[in-house]
Structure formats: structure tokens, C-alpha cells
Design a protein around this motif. Structure first.
Motif, PDB file in Angstrom:
ATOM      1  N   ASN A 112       0.838  -1.201   0.000  1.00 36.18           N
ATOM      2  CA  ASN A 112       0.000   0.000   0.000  1.00 36.18           C
ATOM      3  C   ASN A 112       0.873   1.250   0.000  1.00 36.18           C
ATOM      4  O   ASN A 112       1.879   1.311   0.686  1.00 36.18           O
ATOM      5  CB  ASN A 112      -0.915   0.028   1.220  1.00 36.18           C
ATOM      6  CG  ASN A 112      -2.114  -0.872   1.035  1.00 36.18           C
ATOM      7  OD1 ASN A 112      -2.562  -1.101  -0.092  1.00 36.18           O
ATOM      8  ND2 ASN A 112      -2.644  -1.392   2.129  1.00 36.18           N
ATOM      9  N   TRP A 113       0.425   2.223  -0.741  1.00 38.64           N
ATOM     10  CA  TRP A 113       1.157   3.487  -0.828  1.00 38.64           C
ATOM     11  C   TRP A 113       0.872   4.320   0.428  1.00 38.64           C
ATOM     12  O   TRP A 113      -0.262   4.343   0.911  1.00 38.64           O
ATOM     13  CB  TRP A 113       0.690   4.247  -2.077  1.00 38.64           C
ATOM     14  CG  TRP A 113       1.354   5.568  -2.281  1.00 38.64           C
ATOM     15  CD1 TRP A 113       2.572   5.784  -2.867  1.00 38.64           C
ATOM     16  CD2 TRP A 113       0.842   6.856  -1.933  1.00 38.64           C
ATOM     17  NE1 TRP A 113       2.839   7.130  -2.894  1.00 38.64           N
ATOM     18  CE2 TRP A 113       1.806   7.811  -2.326  1.00 38.64           C
ATOM     19  CE3 TRP A 113      -0.325   7.311  -1.327  1.00 38.64           C
ATOM     20  CZ2 TRP A 113       1.627   9.177  -2.138  1.00 38.64           C
ATOM     21  CZ3 TRP A 113      -0.500   8.676  -1.129  1.00 38.64           C
ATOM     22  CH2 TRP A 113       0.473   9.589  -1.540  1.00 38.64           C
ATOM     23  N   ALA A 114       1.894   4.980   0.948  1.00 37.34           N
ATOM     24  CA  ALA A 114       1.721   5.841   2.128  1.00 37.34           C
ATOM     25  C   ALA A 114       1.943   7.300   1.737  1.00 37.34           C
ATOM     26  O   ALA A 114       2.885   7.623   1.014  1.00 37.34           O
ATOM     27  CB  ALA A 114       2.697   5.440   3.217  1.00 37.34           C
ATOM     28  N   ARG A 115       1.054   8.151   2.210  1.00 34.16           N
ATOM     29  CA  ARG A 115       1.178   9.578   1.915  1.00 34.16           C
ATOM     30  C   ARG A 115       2.334  10.186   2.700  1.00 34.16           C
ATOM     31  O   ARG A 115       2.504   9.912   3.885  1.00 34.16           O
ATOM     32  CB  ARG A 115      -0.104  10.293   2.320  1.00 34.16           C
ATOM     33  CG  ARG A 115       0.025  11.820   2.389  1.00 34.16           C
ATOM     34  CD  ARG A 115      -1.190  12.433   3.035  1.00 34.16           C
ATOM     35  NE  ARG A 115      -2.323  12.182   2.178  1.00 34.16           N
ATOM     36  CZ  ARG A 115      -3.012  13.148   1.562  1.00 34.16           C
ATOM     37  NH1 ARG A 115      -2.686  14.406   1.723  1.00 34.16           N
ATOM     38  NH2 ARG A 115      -4.023  12.842   0.798  1.00 34.16           N
ATOM     39  N   ARG A 129       2.800   9.061   7.945  1.00 32.43           N
ATOM     40  CA  ARG A 129       2.062   8.561   9.098  1.00 32.43           C
ATOM     41  C   ARG A 129       1.308   7.304   8.721  1.00 32.43           C
ATOM     42  O   ARG A 129       0.573   7.283   7.727  1.00 32.43           O
ATOM     43  CB  ARG A 129       1.062   9.608   9.562  1.00 32.43           C
ATOM     44  CG  ARG A 129       1.689  10.645  10.434  1.00 32.43           C
ATOM     45  CD  ARG A 129       0.585  11.467  11.025  1.00 32.43           C
ATOM     46  NE  ARG A 129       1.101  12.434  11.972  1.00 32.43           N
ATOM     47  CZ  ARG A 129       0.375  13.427  12.452  1.00 32.43           C
ATOM     48  NH1 ARG A 129      -0.882  13.549  12.075  1.00 32.43           N
ATOM     49  NH2 ARG A 129       0.896  14.278  13.300  1.00 32.43           N
ATOM     50  N   ILE A 130       1.498   6.303   9.525  1.00 33.48           N
ATOM     51  CA  ILE A 130       0.866   5.019   9.277  1.00 33.48           C
ATOM     52  C   ILE A 130      -0.182   4.808  10.364  1.00 33.48           C
ATOM     53  O   ILE A 130      -0.014   5.267  11.489  1.00 33.48           O
ATOM     54  CB  ILE A 130       1.929   3.896   9.334  1.00 33.48           C
ATOM     55  CG1 ILE A 130       3.140   4.261   8.454  1.00 33.48           C
ATOM     56  CG2 ILE A 130       1.353   2.546   8.928  1.00 33.48           C
ATOM     57  CD1 ILE A 130       2.828   4.501   7.008  1.00 33.48           C
ATOM     58  N   ASP A 131      -1.257   4.111  10.015  1.00 30.96           N
ATOM     59  CA  ASP A 131      -2.342   3.857  10.972  1.00 30.96           C
ATOM     60  C   ASP A 131      -1.799   3.555  12.367  1.00 30.96           C
ATOM     61  O   ASP A 131      -1.004   2.640  12.541  1.00 30.96           O
ATOM     62  CB  ASP A 131      -3.160   2.642  10.508  1.00 30.96           C
ATOM     63  CG  ASP A 131      -4.469   3.100   9.873  1.00 30.96           C
ATOM     64  OD1 ASP A 131      -4.744   4.306   9.927  1.00 30.96           O
ATOM     65  OD2 ASP A 131      -5.186   2.242   9.339  1.00 30.96           O
TER      66      ASP A 131
END
Lengths: 361, 361
Positions: A112-115, A129-131
């Protein structure tokens, strides 16, 4: 809103309590997407500096296609780095020229791509920032800038979180030797270059030898590639054979022949894929450009025909029709948009499946 | 190579023998893509300056969606202009923020894109070269910058060539009131904004009222739009209802209701299309963003359901599924790539066809 976020994050008082990690100061090689291991973010080994033309050497310092993997349980990951050249080009955003892209592994095949919230100052900073769900260690992959030279890069997570670089994947890579399009112009960010999309889709390492206007099927590069262990070699240099380079049609023919024979001799089991010129979006209003594409693609097919007739095996052809770029797929007439990059990647992926099917016969 | 070309063309000694034409110094209105005629490149009329919020007024000075038509037999067309803001943004190239796009009409329906050789100096210059075949008068259309304010613009052709601006198309336009995505972020050039792709596909005027982070379904804008003659109104504001704007869920509901009723009363024959939030590409790693999208799209559907139940006709809904953006369609998690823009345009075009079919029943 983005600006507001940036200010909030960059001024975070907790940032003084960050542990920083340098991927070049690890005992094992971390940087993937190249044949050698070196304490820099270059794509060619030092011994080639005096072998290739200066332009090629300089472009090889762009980190196109390089990536690094790591494990962390942090929910906020920082990257800070400096680059040597201009942050952007008029037709390619800073996020593509000098930006990074981060992915989180969800499963064996799925990423998954992360912003990233970024700040393109003297030092470029990204904060991801990841969940903040159950803090477990996850695998990440960071792609480096497509059109700039990374000087010093550091990864940061808050104190108390785990962080570990992953040793590079050393499987025999796909090699792409090509032009500005192969290098990644004009993707909006590193992971939108067709080579990166392809790398992710096939899940194996890929070495990006795209050298902007200087991907010219040169002997020095072909000889070097022929000595390396690879699983497939894509030669996508035609769009650089434009008038002004001082290369005659006969010379183009000679270079195609040399490349095909040298690579097939050097590594008889490794398929070689020659890619046609995918065209220009202004070729409908500019006869000379339409003619150039037609001529180069005819030359390529004629030379491949000779090789096929002479029984040289393992030489493949990707047509411009298969790539299928149309008027909506170009930024500036020459370089694909992100949508064009997806078509380019898909056409290569389909062709590679075909090549392997044929190989298994 | 591009740089070489630029130098060659910009230093062309013949450029002193160029006739220059100013689209604002013509007896008839030339600038298309807005409701009023004014001697500037703004999207809202002066009387709205004290009516709308300052942020909206400032963004309305960006020339998003404005275009101008002309006829010439020249084979080289120059555009020079100055802009007020930064040439680019980190995630959007100068060619998109401040560039222009030129198209040549080939037939009633068909337009070809023309390559521009550009120079983003204090004055921005584009030089377009058209096939030097039989010099006949052709029709052109120039699209203006998406995210900048054009101050002064001039079109040039070599002396001896014809040049004539075309009066703007005054048919009732499609109106799009929306966010940064509607304004054009992050298209690589003006004609890759989904609104422009749609405008070209349907071949009718379109008024782009995308106001970056400030497309908030506001009464002032709705009231003004309700007084204008349009053929379809697209309301695509949901992505701006983010936390931080201080707008409660109830207020979002109220604005949807007000817009629907006001626009249907003002122009009972004009369909109104509400667009869902198309999502974020990082919503898979960021639960809060996934939740925001779900909430807003639920609110929209609930409010539309109320209107439908109450027999309010001509209210339509474009779902995020119909737009169908995926992980590869975003530049920064929020704004579509050029590929995403094509999907956005196509979904709108399909929906519009549906709406008109229903209208004819």
C-alpha cells in the motif's frame, strides 16, 4: 490544508527525540536497483566513470529506480535528505524529480502506498504517518528520486520504536537500458515511473539504466550489462536517436546488431527485449516527428528480422501499438504522463509474461 | 535536446518581425469558460468580489478552464505572458500550474494537440510549430494556466500571416463548482484537467469554478450560479469538507439541501449533478481518511434520498465507484494524476449522457 499539516508536523516538539538511521552505514548492502554496492546513491560503479561518456556518468548519479527496505513498528516515519540539482523541471514536479515514495507491505504480494507530507527546503523532508493501530513491525520500501542526485539521506523514527534496514534483494534483476522515459520523465513521483510500476508488478529487482537524452545503445554499457547476471534485458533507446545526436541510420542499425549479439553471447539464457519508439503526441501536427518514429521503428524491425532469420534466439520486440500511447498520454509531446506510464508498464509486463511462456516451451 | 531547441527558437532573429495580438483588446469577447466578459483573465465578475470570501475571490483570479480561439495561417505561433504567482507547486509542474495548451482543429469534432517549446522566465514564452504544409488558415484553441493568475498575454505570428481571434462560444455552459481537483490539481498541463478533457469531449463551453481548498458549496456561489444560464451544474465540493474547515456534518447537509433546492428553483430545466468524494489513495493505511470519505459520501446520499423522496426532480449522483480512482491514480494521495483525470472526465461524460437520456424521456 496540506500546508497547515506540514507546519504542524515539522514543528513537532517531539522531533528532537528521534533516532536517525543512515542506509549507507549498515554492515550489509541496503540499496536495491543496481548491480554494485557502494556508499552512495549512484547507479553505475566507479570503474565505469572513465569508460562511459561524461553525460552518461553524470546521469547515472540520479537515483532513478533505487529503493531501500526496512522494518519498523513506528507509526510516523521521517525521511530527510539533500539533493544536488534543481528540485524540479518545468514539465516535471519536484515530487517526481526529487521526491520519494513509501510503500507498506500488506501481504506477500500487496503493497500500500503511504502519503508523505513534504517540505522541499535545502534539506528535503517527508513525514509519513501510518495507521496508529496495534503497533506491530511492518515492512516498508522507499523509492528514491528519479531525476536528482541524493547526497545524504537519513530515516527517522521516534525513540523507543524498532527500526531495521533490510538487506537488498540480490536476485538477478530485470535490466532496463533506455532514455528519459525509462529514467522516469515525467512521472509525478518515483513509483509512477513505468520501470517502478513494472518492478512492483513482477515483484523482483529491476535496474533502471535510463539516461535522459543519453540512452544511445552504447558499446560501453552493452559490454558492461553483458557481464552482469540478469533475468531479462530491455533495450528501449530508440527515442534518443533524434537528429542532432550525429548518429546515422547505419550506426543505429550497427548498435542494434551489436547489442543483440553481445548480450545473447554474454548471457545466452537471458532474453533481450527491444522496444519500439512509442511515438509522440504531436506527430499529427508535425510530419517530421511522425516520419522519425516510422523510420526508427522500421529500422528496428528490419534489424530484428535479420537476427531472427540468422537464428539468433531470445530476441523479442515490443511494438509501439502494444504500448498504445495516445494524445492524452503525454506531458510535453515526448514524455508520458502518469497514465502513459501505466500503459507503458502494462505493455512491458504483458510482453514479459509472453517471453517467459515462450522460454518455458 | 529540448533546451537546445528552446535556445534556437527564442533567439530567432526573425522574432523582431512578429505581429502581436492581445485577446483583451478586441471589440468582441474572446475569453471562453466564464459567464462574464471582462478585460482580465478572472473567472468571477467584479460584483462578486465583496460577496464571496477573500480566499474564493483570490482563487477566482486563477485562469483555470479559460480558453481563447483564433484563426491563423501561420506555421509558428508564439504566446508570451506574465503570471502573478509561483510558477509551480512541489507536486504540480510549472506546465500545469502556469503553462498553456494549444490545439488545432482538424475537423468539426477532432482537435490535435500541438507541442509548445517553452521558457518559464519572468515572461513565460511558448512557441508552437505547426506542419509547414500548404499554408491555410486553421482554427486554434489555447487553454490558459490552471493555478496561476495571468496578468498580460499576447499572441504572435510572423508578419505577413493572417491572425484573427474568434468570438467566444456563448452557448449555455456546463458549470463545475468544486475543489482543487476541479480546478485542475495535479494535471501536468491545462488540457489534462478533467474539466478540460470533458469540455473537449462534449464540445461545449464549460465554466470551471474549482477553488482549490475553498470549494465549500457556499450560498453566495450557489445564488450566483442559480441566476446564470447553464446547461448542467456539477457540484463536486465534498473533498473540501475536511476537519479544520470548521463545518459540521449538519452544515454540510444544509448546504447540499440549499444548493439542490436553489438551483432547481432558479433554473428548473437544468440538471444538477452531485459528485461523491472519489477517495484517497492512502485511505488503506490511514483509517481516519477512509472514515472521512465514507462519512461524507453517506451524508450526500442521505440528503439526495430526502430530495428524491420529496419529488425534487433533476438531481443526480455520481458515485466514487463510477469515478473508480485506484492507488495508481493519485499524485499525493488527494489529487489525481493525469491518468486519474482521464477517469474523472470519463465518469462525468458517461453520467452526463445518462442524465440527458433521462431528460429526453
Amino acid at each position: 490544508m496540506l500546508f497547515f499539516f506540514t507546519m504542524l508536523l515539522l514543528n513537532n516538539p517531539a522531533s528532537g527525540q528521534t533516532d536517525w538511521y543512515d542506509p549507507l552505514r549498515v554492515d550489509f548492502p541496503v540499496i536495491e536497483g543496481r548491480f554494485m554496492d557502494k556508499k552512495d546513491y549512484f547507479r553505475l560503479p566507479s570503474e565505469l566513470q572513465l569508460v562511459v561518456r561524461k553525460e552518461v556518468w553524470e546521469l547515472s548519479k540520479n537515483s532513478a529506480g533505487l529503493s531501500l527496505g526496512f522494518l519498523t513498528d513506528a507509526t510516523e516515519i521521517q525521511v530527510k535528505y539533500t539533493v544536488k540539482g534543481n528540485h524540479q523541471m518545468p514539465h516535471m514536479a519536484a515530487t517526481g524529480v526529487s521526491g520519494v515514495d513509501l510503500f507498506v507491505r500488506e501481504s506477500k504480494e500487496e503493497w500500500n502506498w503511504a502519503r508523505g507530507v513534504y517540505n522541499f527546503g535545502d534539506t528535503i523532508q517527508y513525514i509519513f504517518r501510518i495507521d496508529p493501530n496495534p503497533t506491530i513491525e511492518k515492512e516498508f520500501k522507499l523509492y528514491l528520486p528519479l531525476y536528482n542526485e541524493v547526497e545524504y539521506l537519513s530515516m527517522g523514527v521516534r525513540k523507543g520504536h524498532t527500526f531495521e534496514f533490510i538487506e537488498k534483494n540480490s536476485k538477478a534483476p530485470i535490466v532496463v537500458y533506455g532514455t528519459s522515459i525509462a529514467q522516469g520523465a515525467c512521472a509525478s513521483r518515483p513509483a509512477m515511473a513505468w520501470t517502478t510500476i513494472l518492478q512492483q508488478a513482477v515483484g523482483m529487482p529491476l535496474v533502471n539504466l535510463g539516461f535522459s537524452g543519453n540512452g544511445l545503445l552504447e558499446k560501453e554499457l552493452i559490454d558492461w550489462i553483458s557481464k552482469k547476471e540478469s533475468s531479462l534485458i530491455i533495450l528501449d533507446c530508440l527515442p534518443n536517436f533524434v537528429p542532432g545526436k550525429g548518429i546515422s541510420d547505419d550506426e543505429v542499425r550497427a548498435r542494434i546488431q551489436y547489442a543483440a549479439r553481445k548480450l545473447r553471447t554474454g548471457n545466452p539464457k537471458v532474453p533481450v527485449l527491444f522496444t519500439a519508439h512509442a511515438g509522440y503526441s504531436d506527430q499529427y501536427v508535425d510530419q517530421s516527428r511522425r516520419d522519425l518514429v516510422t523510420k526508427l521503428n522500421t529500422i528496428l524491425l528490419e534489424e530484428l528480422d535479420k537476427l531472427w532469420e540468422q537464428g539468433v534466439h531470445g530476441i523479442h520486440h515490443l511494438s509501439s501499438q502494444a504500448i498504445g500511447l495516445d494524445q492524452f498520454d503525454f506531458v510535453d509531446g515526448t514524455h508520458p504522463t502518469d497514465g502513459g506510464m501505466l500503459k507503458y508498464a502494462k505493455a512491458n509486463q504483458n510482453k514479459i509474461l509472453e517471453v517467459y511462456k515462450e522460454k518455458r516451451k
